[in-house]
Design an enzyme around this catalytic site. Structure first.
Site, PDB file in Angstrom:
ATOM      1  N   ARG A 104     -16.852   0.493 -43.536  1.00  0.00           N
ATOM      2  CA  ARG A 104     -17.818   1.513 -43.097  1.00  0.00           C
ATOM      3  C   ARG A 104     -17.836   2.667 -44.099  1.00  0.00           C
ATOM      4  NH1 ARG A 104     -22.396   3.109 -40.582  1.00  0.00           N
ATOM      5  NH2 ARG A 104     -22.182   5.204 -39.681  1.00  0.00           N
ATOM      6  N   GLU A 160       4.346  -3.047 -13.594  1.00  0.00           N
ATOM      7  CA  GLU A 160       5.753  -3.348 -13.938  1.00  0.00           C
ATOM      8  C   GLU A 160       6.543  -2.067 -14.129  1.00  0.00           C
ATOM      9  OE1 GLU A 160       7.525  -6.433 -15.139  1.00  0.00           O
ATOM     10  OE2 GLU A 160       6.126  -7.582 -13.944  1.00  0.00           O
ATOM     11  N   THR A 205       5.543   2.251 -13.694  1.00  0.00           N
ATOM     12  CA  THR A 205       4.712   3.193 -14.464  1.00  0.00           C
ATOM     13  C   THR A 205       5.565   3.819 -15.582  1.00  0.00           C
ATOM     14  OG1 THR A 205       5.347   5.063 -13.084  1.00  0.00           O
ATOM     15  CG2 THR A 205       3.413   3.800 -12.366  1.00  0.00           C
ATOM     16  N   PRO A 232       0.816  -1.222   0.000  1.00  0.00           N
ATOM     17  CA  PRO A 232       0.000   0.000   0.000  1.00  0.00           C
ATOM     18  C   PRO A 232       0.855   1.281   0.000  1.00  0.00           C
ATOM     19  CG  PRO A 232      -0.920  -1.610   1.524  1.00  0.00           C
ATOM     20  CD  PRO A 232       0.370  -2.189   1.020  1.00  0.00           C
ATOM     21  N   GLN A 236      -8.144  11.058 -45.485  1.00  0.00           N
ATOM     22  CA  GLN A 236      -6.769  11.049 -44.951  1.00  0.00           C
ATOM     23  C   GLN A 236      -6.735  10.980 -43.427  1.00  0.00           C
ATOM     24  OE1 GLN A 236      -4.032  14.109 -46.030  1.00  0.00           O
ATOM     25  NE2 GLN A 236      -3.648  13.262 -48.070  1.00  0.00           N
ATOM     26  N   ILE A 252     -12.033   5.482 -34.599  1.00  0.00           N
ATOM     27  CA  ILE A 252     -12.321   5.046 -35.972  1.00  0.00           C
ATOM     28  C   ILE A 252     -13.645   4.276 -36.031  1.00  0.00           C
ATOM     29  CG2 ILE A 252     -11.508   3.460 -37.800  1.00  0.00           C
ATOM     30  CD1 ILE A 252      -8.633   4.461 -37.103  1.00  0.00           C
TER      31      ILE A 252
END
Ligand SMILES: Cc1cc2nc3c(=O)[nH]c(=O)nc-3n(C[C@H](O)[C@H](O)[C@H](O)COP(=O)(O)OP(=O)(O)OC[C@H]3O[C@@H](n4cnc5c(N)ncnc54)[C@H](O)[C@@H]3O)c2cc1C
Length: 420
Positions: free
Chosen positions: A304, A400, A402, A132, A315, A374
């Protein structure tokens, strides 16, 4: 002399294709359900064990692949399937890495195989370092290990947190402070054998992502373990502590500062050694998630249609996909380089392991966010997996080490300056 090559060999190609099939056929179909339920995916682990993927032999083979690429290839494919289930499959390997980096050959032989169990009787293992009040600041660890000379036992007290597989593991690998004033250099790693009294699971965390993976507190209350459970053995620890005391005293004398405050932490302790070994592999996990999101976004953008044409013909969309693919490939190159260097025994002169994890973790969060964009409204729903992948990806800038801690390690390594 052979020409240098960036190609993976036939063995790696075969490994990749085999794992990809498993990830597509077994892991991915189970992913949404385990994300919702947050239950541990024992049935998927059972399938992985039957296929020979969840086993000590498999991880040992990949971890000691002389090219270094076996583990990153494995991670990328499994985590392409699903990160929560992927972490459930590879979580025991982190604990195994803790034993193999600090333990003797005898300890490796005794403790690693039972971390995995056998098909039909599976086990998982946990590596417990974080606390902690000691996350990034490993030196402030409060868990204490005291040696009881009369019984040749170690007595451990403290609370670990955020432990992957904590509490459900058969074997826990725990770091503890033996000499607190020496900070990280006064720490050691211990194996807590199955069924040891005094170890219990605390809170199980409800998480934002990788929800199939079990994350919990581990409480250690007067845990007594035999002397042989100290990884590396007492003689080695005593020698290391004596050296650390000498260094601390010399540093304090030279600058008039308290000895403990003079300790340079990088690479100084057992948990750091484990993290250094595992960072490129963790980066490869992030690449798996990013690649999954990129592939779905690319397909979606081609099919789509808006304003009478596929959205990829804009683009803005096509360039986003170009950036996504470029970052994923750049991440893979960094990860493979670091993994290759580690396998060759080369020193990480510029913290290449941290670089690879930093870049891949940041890429995964960015790419999954771009993929959601997207997909528009669909990207925001649970009908598509991209929102789950965006949630899963976030952990790669946190655990592992930050992203800030990776930058700190890189900055210190390239500059030699005591950057805080
Ligand atoms: C899902 C999950 C699984 C995990 N699994 C394990 C496990 O199996 N075993 C284990 O031991 N641990 C595990 N962890 C713990 C993980 O490694 C820690 O959460 C991580 O190291 C960060 O520690 P912290 O959460 O205490 O954050 P803190 O250290 O409190 O950091 C908070 C913020 O401050 C920043 N910060 C801290 N110090 C500095 C500094 N010097 N300079 C700049 N910024 C700084 C951090 O980057 C971060 O943004 C897991 C965590 C999670 C969430």
């Amino acid at each position: 002399m052979d020409a240098p090559s960036f190609d993976i060999n036939d063995d790696h190609r075969e490994l990749r294709d085999w794992l990809h099939t498993f990830a597509a056929d077994v892991i991915r179909p189970a992913a949404a359900e385990y994300d919702e339920s947050e239950k541990f995916p024992w049935d998927v682990l059972e399938e992985a064990a039957k296929a020979g993927i969840y086993s000590f032999d498999f991880f040992a083979t990949q971890s000691f692949d002389p090219s270094g690429l076996g583990l990153p290839v494995t991670m990328e494919e499994l985590f392409w399937g699903d990160a929560g289930i992927g972490l459930s499959i590879v979580g025991s390997a982190l604990a195994a890495a803790g034993v193999s980096s600090a333990g003797t050959d005898e300890q490796i032989g005794e403790w690693i195989p039972p971390m995995f169990g056998t098909p039909g009787d599976l086990a998982v293992a946990a590596f417990c370092s974080s606390e902690p009040d000691a996350g990034s600041d490993v030196g402030s660890m409060r868990t204490r290990a005291r040696y009881d000379e009369a019984t040749d036992e170690w007595v451990i007290n403290g609370t670990k947190t955020w432990a992957t597989n904590g509490g459900i593991a058969t074997i826990h690998v725990v770091t503890a402070s033996v000499e607190p004033e020496l900070k990280t250099r006064g720490q050691a790693s211990f194996v807590i054998p199955p069924g040891t009294k005094g170890l219990s699971q605390g809170q199980k965390f409800a998480k934002h992502g990788i929800r199939a993976s079990h994350t919990a507190e581990v409480v250690l209350d007067q845990v007594r373990i035999p002397g042989r459970c100290l990884l590396g053995g007492k003689e080695k620890l005593d020698a290391r502590l004596a050296k650390a005391r000498e260094r601390a005293a010399a540093a304090a004398a030279s600058e008039g500062l308290p000895a403990a405050g003079k300790e340079h932490e990088r690479g100084a302790n057992a948990s750091m050694a484990t993290f250094e070994r595992t960072r490129p592999a963790v980066g490869a996990q992030a690449i798996g998630i990013a690649r999954a999101a990129y592939e779905v976004a690319l397909d979606y953008a081609k099919t789509r249609e808006q304003f009478g044409k596929p959205i990829i013909e804009n683009q803005a969309i096509a360039f986003a996909l170009a950036d996504m693919k470029t970052s994923i490939d750049a991440s893979r190159l960094l990860v493979w380089r670091a993994a290759w260097m580690a396998a060759q025994g080369r020193r990480f002169e510029s913290a290449e392991g941290s670089m690879s994890k930093l870049f891949a973790g940041e890429t995964a969060t960015k790419v999954t966010g771009q993929a959601m964009q997207i997909l528009g409204g669909n990207g925001f729903t649970r009908d598509y997996p991209v929102e789950r992948w965006a949630r899963d990806a976030k952990i790669y800038t946190i655990f592992e080490g930050t992203s800030e801690i990776q930058r700190l390690v890189i900055a210190r390594t390239i500059s030699g300056a005591p950057i805080r």
